[in-house]
Scaffold this motif. Structure first.
Motif, short mmCIF file in Angstrom:
data_model
loop_
_atom_site.label_atom_id
_atom_site.label_comp_id
_atom_site.label_asym_id
_atom_site.label_seq_id
_atom_site.Cartn_x
_atom_site.Cartn_y
_atom_site.Cartn_z
N SER A 116 55.10 33.73 93.69
CA SER A 116 55.12 33.18 92.47
C SER A 116 54.39 32.22 92.28
CB SER A 116 56.54 32.30 92.86
OG SER A 116 57.74 32.97 93.36
N TYR A 117 54.32 32.58 90.74
CA TYR A 117 52.87 31.79 90.03
C TYR A 117 53.47 30.99 88.79
CZ TYR A 117 50.48 35.32 92.57
OH TYR A 117 49.83 36.23 93.63
N ASP A 118 52.73 30.10 88.91
CA ASP A 118 53.23 29.17 88.02
C ASP A 118 51.71 29.35 86.47
OD1 ASP A 118 52.48 26.15 85.76
OD2 ASP A 118 53.65 25.11 87.39
N ILE A 138 55.59 26.31 100.44
CA ILE A 138 56.36 27.83 101.41
C ILE A 138 55.82 28.54 101.87
CG2 ILE A 138 58.67 27.22 100.40
CD1 ILE A 138 58.63 29.52 98.84
N VAL A 139 54.66 28.22 102.84
CA VAL A 139 54.24 28.88 103.38
C VAL A 139 53.76 28.65 104.71
CG1 VAL A 139 51.43 28.69 102.82
CG2 VAL A 139 52.37 31.04 103.65
N GLY A 140 53.32 29.16 105.72
CA GLY A 140 52.37 28.25 107.13
C GLY A 140 53.87 27.44 107.39
N PRO A 167 38.59 28.18 111.35
CA PRO A 167 37.97 27.25 111.08
C PRO A 167 38.45 27.00 109.03
CG PRO A 167 36.66 29.07 111.44
CD PRO A 167 38.82 29.22 111.50
N PHE A 168 38.90 28.13 107.90
CA PHE A 168 39.72 27.58 107.09
C PHE A 168 41.09 27.76 106.92
CE2 PHE A 168 35.45 28.90 106.42
CZ PHE A 168 34.95 27.65 105.44
N PRO A 169 42.29 27.09 107.75
CA PRO A 169 43.51 27.11 108.11
C PRO A 169 44.10 27.24 106.63
CG PRO A 169 42.66 24.98 107.97
CD PRO A 169 41.56 25.17 107.73
N ILE A 170 44.21 28.69 105.75
CA ILE A 170 44.86 28.61 104.15
C ILE A 170 45.16 29.79 104.22
CG2 ILE A 170 43.85 26.61 103.50
CD1 ILE A 170 41.65 28.29 101.90
N ASP A 171 46.07 30.12 103.46
CA ASP A 171 46.64 31.55 103.04
C ASP A 171 46.04 31.80 101.96
OD1 ASP A 171 49.02 33.11 102.85
OD2 ASP A 171 49.07 32.67 101.15
N MET A 172 45.81 33.09 102.04
CA MET A 172 44.94 33.80 100.70
C MET A 172 45.37 33.07 99.38
SD MET A 172 43.53 36.39 101.33
CE MET A 172 43.79 37.75 102.87
N ALA A 173 46.98 32.98 99.01
CA ALA A 173 46.91 32.52 97.87
C ALA A 173 46.42 31.12 97.67
CB ALA A 173 48.33 32.42 97.45
N ALA A 174 46.02 30.26 98.70
CA ALA A 174 45.18 29.70 98.15
C ALA A 174 44.08 29.59 97.99
CB ALA A 174 45.21 28.44 99.77
N PHE A 175 42.90 29.71 97.63
CA PHE A 175 41.89 30.15 97.40
C PHE A 175 41.09 30.90 96.02
CE2 PHE A 175 39.42 33.62 99.41
CZ PHE A 175 40.48 34.07 100.55
N ALA A 176 40.06 30.86 95.60
CA ALA A 176 40.02 31.55 94.48
C ALA A 176 38.26 31.40 94.81
CB ALA A 176 39.74 31.63 93.11
N TYR A 225 50.99 25.22 92.15
CA TYR A 225 51.82 26.33 91.01
C TYR A 225 51.25 27.66 91.73
CZ TYR A 225 48.86 22.16 88.10
OH TYR A 225 49.38 21.07 87.86
N VAL A 226 51.41 27.58 93.09
CA VAL A 226 51.76 29.25 93.43
C VAL A 226 52.35 28.56 95.12
CG1 VAL A 226 49.26 29.21 94.77
CG2 VAL A 226 50.94 31.19 94.88
N TRP A 227 53.56 29.98 94.95
CA TRP A 227 54.33 29.99 96.18
C TRP A 227 54.50 31.36 97.06
CZ3 TRP A 227 55.46 27.93 91.26
CH2 TRP A 227 55.52 26.58 91.23
N HIS A 228 54.49 31.52 98.07
CA HIS A 228 54.68 32.39 98.49
C HIS A 228 55.70 32.69 99.12
CE1 HIS A 228 53.79 34.28 102.53
NE2 HIS A 228 53.01 34.91 102.10
#
Ligand code: UDP
Ligand code: MN
Length: 251
Positions: A116-118, A138-140, A167-176, A225-228
């Motif tokens: 879901s994207y704001d 709502i992830v991890g 090294p980067f403990p983040i979700d696919m939606a967390a970066f550009a 601004y984004v929800w998994h």
């Protein structure tokens, strides 16, 4: 002029696919200068997906790449057994390197069909210089998984609790990622050859990024601004399941 956002979406055939793509297209069509790279997990383009794309009026590439049978999750598998979207995101990276060489301004984002994207997310994506990062809702096992920002506005770590040693403990939606970075590293891709949860780390490490290169966005990572989000698998009668198998709901 605004840098183009290249929004990469893997998508696979399931009863909810048309609903997911319709909802996502309704979001993306609000965004100026957005190019949708929609990658079907299929052996060919399906007419129904093409129709959703056409009605969106968005600039787009409609491509496909089938996940090999031994890498495909079945309905009974737990979703964490194998990474999802590997072939499709790689097909998009190949498309980008083939078709966007020489394009100066652009930012790449991996946006799944069920998140879901704001609309404010897209301003953040567009402003990315190298690699931008932000919170994901709502992830991890967290309400908000986020980079941690210190007093000077610098990124000091991550609040992640699932495999925080990544090294980067983040979700696919967390970066550009800036387009130039993708074009400059032609061999960088996603892979099945890394442990579970390491797709993001593999990509960013391959791009020569270290944590100090990350640009904290979304108001010092204070805004979500984004929800998994994940869509529940629909319960269907045996007859309906058969109908689904034999017809293309999107056609
Ligand atoms: N996906 C795909 N093929 C599959 C499973 C998933 O192309 O066999 C796509 C899916 O449509 C979504 C992305 O890959 O855009 C991530 O998958 P999913 O949402 O199931 O993963 P999760 O959110 O559970 O990590
Ligand atoms: Mn998902």
């Amino acid at each position: 002029d605004l840098p183009m956002i290249y929004f990469i979406t893997p998508t696979h055939y399931r009863p909810e696919q048309r609903a997911e793509l319709t909802r996502l297209s309704n979001t993306l069509r609000q965004v100026p200068n957005l190019f949708w790279i929609l990658v079907e997990d299929a052996e060919k383009r399906s007419p129904g997906v093409a129709e959703v794309l056409a009605r969106s009026k968005l600039q787009h590439a409609h491509i496909f790449s089938l996940t090999p049978a031994d890498k495909k999750l079945t309905d009974k598998d737990k979703n964490w057994k194998l990474p999802r979207g590997v072939e499709q995101r790689n097909a998009a990276l190949t498309w980008i390197r083939t078709n966007l060489a020489g394009i100066q301004k652009g930012v790449i984002y991996f946006g799944d069909d069920d998140n879901s994207y704001d609309l404010r997310l897209f301003d953040e994506i567009r402003a990315v210089k190298k690699v931008g990062v932000w919170p994901v809702g709502i992830v991890g096992s967290l309400l908000v998984e986020t980079p941690v920002i210190g007093a000077e506005g610098k990124l000091t770590g991550f609040n992640s609790i699932w495999k925080p040693e990544r090294p980067f403990p983040i979700d696919m939606a967390a970066f550009a990622v800036n387009l130039q970075l993708i074009l400059a590293h032609e061999d960088v891709a996603f892979t099945y050859e890394v442990p579970r949860g390491y797709q993001e780390s593999h990509l960013l490490s391959g791009l020569g990024i270290s944590a100090s290169d990350l640009e904290p966005m979304a108001d010092h990572c204070s805004k979500v601004y984004v929800w998994h989000t994940r869509t529940e698998k629909s319960k269907l009668t045996a007859t309906e399941r058969e109908k689904f198998k034999s017809s293309n709901l999107l056609a």
